[in-house]
Motif scaffolding. Structure first.
Motif, PDB file in Angstrom:
ATOM      1  N   LYS A 127      44.774  30.937  39.013  1.00  0.00           N
ATOM      2  CA  LYS A 127      43.962  31.943  38.327  1.00  0.00           C
ATOM      3  C   LYS A 127      42.593  31.341  38.058  1.00  0.00           C
ATOM      4  O   LYS A 127      42.481  30.183  37.679  1.00  0.00           O
ATOM      5  CB  LYS A 127      44.616  32.382  37.019  1.00  0.00           C
ATOM      6  N   ASP A 128      41.575  32.155  38.328  1.00  0.00           N
ATOM      7  CA  ASP A 128      40.190  31.777  38.076  1.00  0.00           C
ATOM      8  C   ASP A 128      39.693  32.760  37.023  1.00  0.00           C
ATOM      9  O   ASP A 128      39.259  33.857  37.351  1.00  0.00           O
ATOM     10  CB  ASP A 128      39.384  31.875  39.372  1.00  0.00           C
ATOM     11  N   GLY A 129      39.833  32.387  35.766  1.00  0.00           N
ATOM     12  CA  GLY A 129      39.578  33.345  34.689  1.00  0.00           C
ATOM     13  C   GLY A 129      40.658  34.410  34.756  1.00  0.00           C
ATOM     14  O   GLY A 129      41.850  34.111  34.740  1.00  0.00           O
ATOM     15  N   LYS A 130      40.242  35.677  34.892  1.00  0.00           N
ATOM     16  CA  LYS A 130      41.213  36.776  35.008  1.00  0.00           C
ATOM     17  C   LYS A 130      41.585  37.060  36.459  1.00  0.00           C
ATOM     18  O   LYS A 130      42.504  37.823  36.725  1.00  0.00           O
ATOM     19  CB  LYS A 130      40.630  38.044  34.370  1.00  0.00           C
ATOM     20  N   ASP A 131      40.842  36.480  37.395  1.00  0.00           N
ATOM     21  CA  ASP A 131      41.089  36.722  38.820  1.00  0.00           C
ATOM     22  C   ASP A 131      42.256  35.878  39.337  1.00  0.00           C
ATOM     23  O   ASP A 131      42.402  34.720  38.961  1.00  0.00           O
ATOM     24  CB  ASP A 131      39.847  36.385  39.645  1.00  0.00           C
ATOM     25  N   TRP A 132      43.027  36.483  40.205  1.00  0.00           N
ATOM     26  CA  TRP A 132      44.118  35.770  40.883  1.00  0.00           C
ATOM     27  C   TRP A 132      43.589  35.227  42.206  1.00  0.00           C
ATOM     28  O   TRP A 132      42.867  35.927  42.920  1.00  0.00           O
ATOM     29  CB  TRP A 132      45.291  36.711  41.125  1.00  0.00           C
ATOM     30  N   ILE A 146      51.813  40.485  44.509  1.00  0.00           N
ATOM     31  CA  ILE A 146      51.075  41.330  43.558  1.00  0.00           C
ATOM     32  C   ILE A 146      51.975  42.480  43.076  1.00  0.00           C
ATOM     33  O   ILE A 146      52.014  42.783  41.890  1.00  0.00           O
ATOM     34  CB  ILE A 146      49.782  41.865  44.212  1.00  0.00           C
ATOM     35  N   GLN A 147      52.715  43.085  44.018  1.00  0.00           N
ATOM     36  CA  GLN A 147      53.604  44.201  43.663  1.00  0.00           C
ATOM     37  C   GLN A 147      54.733  43.757  42.745  1.00  0.00           C
ATOM     38  O   GLN A 147      54.960  44.362  41.708  1.00  0.00           O
ATOM     39  CB  GLN A 147      54.218  44.806  44.920  1.00  0.00           C
ATOM     40  N   ILE A 148      55.453  42.688  43.128  1.00  0.00           N
ATOM     41  CA  ILE A 148      56.634  42.312  42.341  1.00  0.00           C
ATOM     42  C   ILE A 148      56.257  41.716  40.983  1.00  0.00           C
ATOM     43  O   ILE A 148      57.043  41.771  40.050  1.00  0.00           O
ATOM     44  CB  ILE A 148      57.606  41.377  43.112  1.00  0.00           C
ATOM     45  N   ASN A 149      55.047  41.172  40.871  1.00  0.00           N
ATOM     46  CA  ASN A 149      54.595  40.622  39.588  1.00  0.00           C
ATOM     47  C   ASN A 149      53.722  41.606  38.811  1.00  0.00           C
ATOM     48  O   ASN A 149      53.197  41.265  37.752  1.00  0.00           O
ATOM     49  CB  ASN A 149      53.855  39.300  39.805  1.00  0.00           C
ATOM     50  N   ARG A 150      53.577  42.805  39.352  1.00  0.00           N
ATOM     51  CA  ARG A 150      52.795  43.884  38.706  1.00  0.00           C
ATOM     52  C   ARG A 150      51.412  43.410  38.279  1.00  0.00           C
ATOM     53  O   ARG A 150      50.993  43.607  37.136  1.00  0.00           O
ATOM     54  CB  ARG A 150      53.570  44.460  37.527  1.00  0.00           C
ATOM     55  N   ASP A 180      47.569  43.584  38.101  1.00  0.00           N
ATOM     56  CA  ASP A 180      46.501  44.566  38.182  1.00  0.00           C
ATOM     57  C   ASP A 180      45.210  43.826  37.844  1.00  0.00           C
ATOM     58  O   ASP A 180      44.760  43.826  36.698  1.00  0.00           O
ATOM     59  CB  ASP A 180      46.760  45.714  37.201  1.00  0.00           C
ATOM     60  N   ALA A 181      44.685  43.143  38.820  1.00  0.00           N
ATOM     61  CA  ALA A 181      43.493  42.316  38.602  1.00  0.00           C
ATOM     62  C   ALA A 181      42.815  42.074  39.938  1.00  0.00           C
ATOM     63  O   ALA A 181      43.373  42.366  40.995  1.00  0.00           O
ATOM     64  CB  ALA A 181      43.891  40.981  37.971  1.00  0.00           C
ATOM     65  N   ILE A 182      41.629  41.532  39.883  1.00  0.00           N
ATOM     66  CA  ILE A 182      40.911  41.167  41.098  1.00  0.00           C
ATOM     67  C   ILE A 182      41.620  39.967  41.728  1.00  0.00           C
ATOM     68  O   ILE A 182      41.998  39.027  41.040  1.00  0.00           O
ATOM     69  CB  ILE A 182      39.444  40.829  40.779  1.00  0.00           C
TER      70      ILE A 182
END
Length: 112
Positions: free
Chosen positions: A43-48, A84-88, A90-92
């Motif tokens: 994670k880079d801040g809020k970004d994955w 992204i789907q299985i961990n839900r 919602d981020a950049i």
């Protein structure tokens, strides 16, 4: 082959350390699905950040940066999409490449 696997694991460990030194936080490593794999999730801040680590010895033509085929990027994208789907999530999200060789590390943000 075991030697190159080991070099790859070392490169992944060094890549993780390097990214943590750059301020990213570690989430997960070696996420495998039958259709693809993610080397490192950060994670880079809020970004994955989905990181592909490529190791090449300097004698290999083109080096680590040029080692990603379009088929590989498609498999990584598919694996990341599933993650992204299985961990839900919602981020950049972005895809980075760490190109490692015995001379050092090259970090390519938003590689593909």
């Amino acid at each position: 082959m075991a030697n190159t696997d080991n070099q790859g694991q070392i490169a992944e460990y060094k890549a993780r350390q390097y990214l943590e030194q750059q301020g990213l936080s570690f989430v997960e490593q070696n996420v495998r699905y039958r259709f693809g794999e993610i080397d490192i999730v950060m994670k880079d801040g809020k970004d994955w950040v989905f990181v592909e680590v490529k190791y090449r010895s300097p004698s290999r033509y083109g080096g680590a940066v040029n080692a990603l085929s379009s088929a590989q990027t498609q498999r990584i994208r598919k694996a990341a999409s599933h993650y992204i789907q299985i961990n839900r999530i919602d981020a950049i999200c972005r895809f980075d490449v760490i190109a490692a060789d015995p001379n050092g590390i090259q970090w390519i943000r938003d590689a593909f």
